[in-house]
Design a protein around this motif. Structure first.
Motif, PDB file in Angstrom:
ATOM      1  N   ASP A  12       0.828  -1.210   0.000  1.00 53.11           N
ATOM      2  CA  ASP A  12       0.000   0.000   0.000  1.00 53.11           C
ATOM      3  C   ASP A  12       0.864   1.262   0.000  1.00 53.11           C
ATOM      4  O   ASP A  12       0.588   2.214  -0.740  1.00 53.11           O
ATOM      5  CB  ASP A  12      -0.932   0.011   1.212  1.00 53.11           C
ATOM      6  CG  ASP A  12      -2.016  -1.055   1.136  1.00 53.11           C
ATOM      7  OD1 ASP A  12      -2.241  -1.601   0.029  1.00 53.11           O
ATOM      8  OD2 ASP A  12      -2.629  -1.354   2.191  1.00 53.11           O
ATOM      9  N   LEU A  13       1.894   1.277   0.829  1.00 56.15           N
ATOM     10  CA  LEU A  13       2.769   2.448   0.880  1.00 56.15           C
ATOM     11  C   LEU A  13       3.538   2.635  -0.428  1.00 56.15           C
ATOM     12  O   LEU A  13       3.752   3.775  -0.862  1.00 56.15           O
ATOM     13  CB  LEU A  13       3.746   2.338   2.051  1.00 56.15           C
ATOM     14  CG  LEU A  13       3.162   2.654   3.424  1.00 56.15           C
ATOM     15  CD1 LEU A  13       4.166   2.347   4.521  1.00 56.15           C
ATOM     16  CD2 LEU A  13       2.748   4.115   3.496  1.00 56.15           C
ATOM     17  N   GLU A  14       3.948   1.534  -1.046  1.00 53.57           N
ATOM     18  CA  GLU A  14       4.626   1.646  -2.342  1.00 53.57           C
ATOM     19  C   GLU A  14       3.685   2.218  -3.393  1.00 53.57           C
ATOM     20  O   GLU A  14       4.102   3.018  -4.231  1.00 53.57           O
ATOM     21  CB  GLU A  14       5.159   0.287  -2.781  1.00 53.57           C
ATOM     22  CG  GLU A  14       6.403  -0.134  -2.031  1.00 53.57           C
ATOM     23  CD  GLU A  14       6.893  -1.522  -2.402  1.00 53.57           C
ATOM     24  OE1 GLU A  14       6.092  -2.331  -2.939  1.00 53.57           O
ATOM     25  OE2 GLU A  14       8.057  -1.800  -2.140  1.00 53.57           O
ATOM     26  N   GLN A  16       1.166   4.230  -2.780  1.00 52.08           N
ATOM     27  CA  GLN A  16       1.003   5.654  -2.453  1.00 52.08           C
ATOM     28  C   GLN A  16       2.209   6.461  -2.936  1.00 52.08           C
ATOM     29  O   GLN A  16       2.059   7.584  -3.429  1.00 52.08           O
ATOM     30  CB  GLN A  16       0.843   5.849  -0.946  1.00 52.08           C
ATOM     31  CG  GLN A  16      -0.464   5.384  -0.385  1.00 52.08           C
ATOM     32  CD  GLN A  16      -0.499   5.513   1.137  1.00 52.08           C
ATOM     33  OE1 GLN A  16       0.387   6.096   1.747  1.00 52.08           O
ATOM     34  NE2 GLN A  16      -1.531   4.943   1.744  1.00 52.08           N
ATOM     35  N   SER A  17       3.405   5.885  -2.789  1.00 51.92           N
ATOM     36  CA  SER A  17       4.612   6.625  -3.169  1.00 51.92           C
ATOM     37  C   SER A  17       4.726   6.793  -4.679  1.00 51.92           C
ATOM     38  O   SER A  17       5.451   7.669  -5.150  1.00 51.92           O
ATOM     39  CB  SER A  17       5.860   5.944  -2.624  1.00 51.92           C
ATOM     40  OG  SER A  17       6.080   4.705  -3.259  1.00 51.92           O
ATOM     41  N   ALA A  19       2.199   7.656  -6.527  1.00 52.09           N
ATOM     42  CA  ALA A  19       1.227   8.675  -6.932  1.00 52.09           C
ATOM     43  C   ALA A  19       1.944  10.007  -7.185  1.00 52.09           C
ATOM     44  O   ALA A  19       2.892  10.359  -6.482  1.00 52.09           O
ATOM     45  CB  ALA A  19       0.166   8.848  -5.846  1.00 52.09           C
ATOM     46  N   PHE A  22       2.338  12.513  -4.248  1.00 52.67           N
ATOM     47  CA  PHE A  22       2.976  11.980  -3.032  1.00 52.67           C
ATOM     48  C   PHE A  22       3.952  12.974  -2.421  1.00 52.67           C
ATOM     49  O   PHE A  22       4.000  13.146  -1.216  1.00 52.67           O
ATOM     50  CB  PHE A  22       3.686  10.661  -3.366  1.00 52.67           C
ATOM     51  CG  PHE A  22       4.398  10.033  -2.198  1.00 52.67           C
ATOM     52  CD1 PHE A  22       3.672   9.426  -1.183  1.00 52.67           C
ATOM     53  CD2 PHE A  22       5.779  10.047  -2.108  1.00 52.67           C
ATOM     54  CE1 PHE A  22       4.316   8.830  -0.105  1.00 52.67           C
ATOM     55  CE2 PHE A  22       6.421   9.455  -1.033  1.00 52.67           C
ATOM     56  CZ  PHE A  22       5.694   8.846  -0.038  1.00 52.67           C
ATOM     57  N   ALA A  29       5.771  12.542   3.109  1.00 55.11           N
ATOM     58  CA  ALA A  29       6.407  11.587   2.199  1.00 55.11           C
ATOM     59  C   ALA A  29       7.608  10.929   2.870  1.00 55.11           C
ATOM     60  O   ALA A  29       7.783   9.706   2.782  1.00 55.11           O
ATOM     61  CB  ALA A  29       6.832  12.298   0.914  1.00 55.11           C
ATOM     62  N   ALA A  32       6.343   8.449   5.384  1.00 51.82           N
ATOM     63  CA  ALA A  32       5.821   7.247   4.732  1.00 51.82           C
ATOM     64  C   ALA A  32       6.956   6.360   4.234  1.00 51.82           C
ATOM     65  O   ALA A  32       6.907   5.136   4.373  1.00 51.82           O
ATOM     66  CB  ALA A  32       4.905   7.629   3.574  1.00 51.82           C
TER      67      ALA A  32
END
Length: 139
Positions: A12-14, A16-17, A19, A22, A29, A32
């Motif tokens: 999930d964090l990957e 988001q990163s 995007a 981000f 950032a 995260a």
């Protein structure tokens, strides 16, 4: 299990990163990405422990089967000992990581020792303290 939870959180964090927005909030950032690194480190550590336990278990099974052959028994005993030693070393490193897990533990530190106005004895004492702290930090 914890590994699947950490793995899904890392995915999930990957995502988001990746995007485009981000990096609009640089502090969030960085936070995260730090969390992502910690999750990946935890997953890798648990997988390493699991592999070491599997290796030790397989070696112990081989040891149980090698009852009559001394050379095989020695080989399997040595393999089990090596796997458990690797696991022990990794657990010790994890214990240190957990002990240094406070909010300021990742920050740098500078230690300054000054003898003040104590004369030659104070200078000698300062030199001994500096040597003691240097040796401690080197370990």
């Amino acid at each position: 299990t914890a590994v699947s939870g950490w793995s899904s959180a890392a995915v999930d964090l990957e995502a988001q990163s990746a995007a485009p927005e981000f990096w609009d909030d640089a502090a969030a950032a960085q936070s995260a990405l730090s969390e992502l690194a910690a999750l990946k480190r935890n997953v890798a550590r648990l997988e390493e422990w699991d592999a070491a336990l599997d290796d030790a278990g397989a070696a112990l099974e081989g040891l149980a089967e090698a009852r009559g052959d001394a050379a095989d028994a020695e080989f399997y005993a040595e393999a089990a000992d090596e796997a458990l030693a690797a696991l022990r070393a990794s657990l010790d490193a994890y214990e240190v990581d957990r002990a240094l897990d406070g909010p300021y533990d990742a920050c740098a530190c500078r230690l300054e020792i000054a003898s003040g106005a104590g004369g030659l004895d104070a200078q000698d004492w300062t030199a001994m303290l500096a040597r003691m702290y240097t040796r401690f930090a080197e370990e």
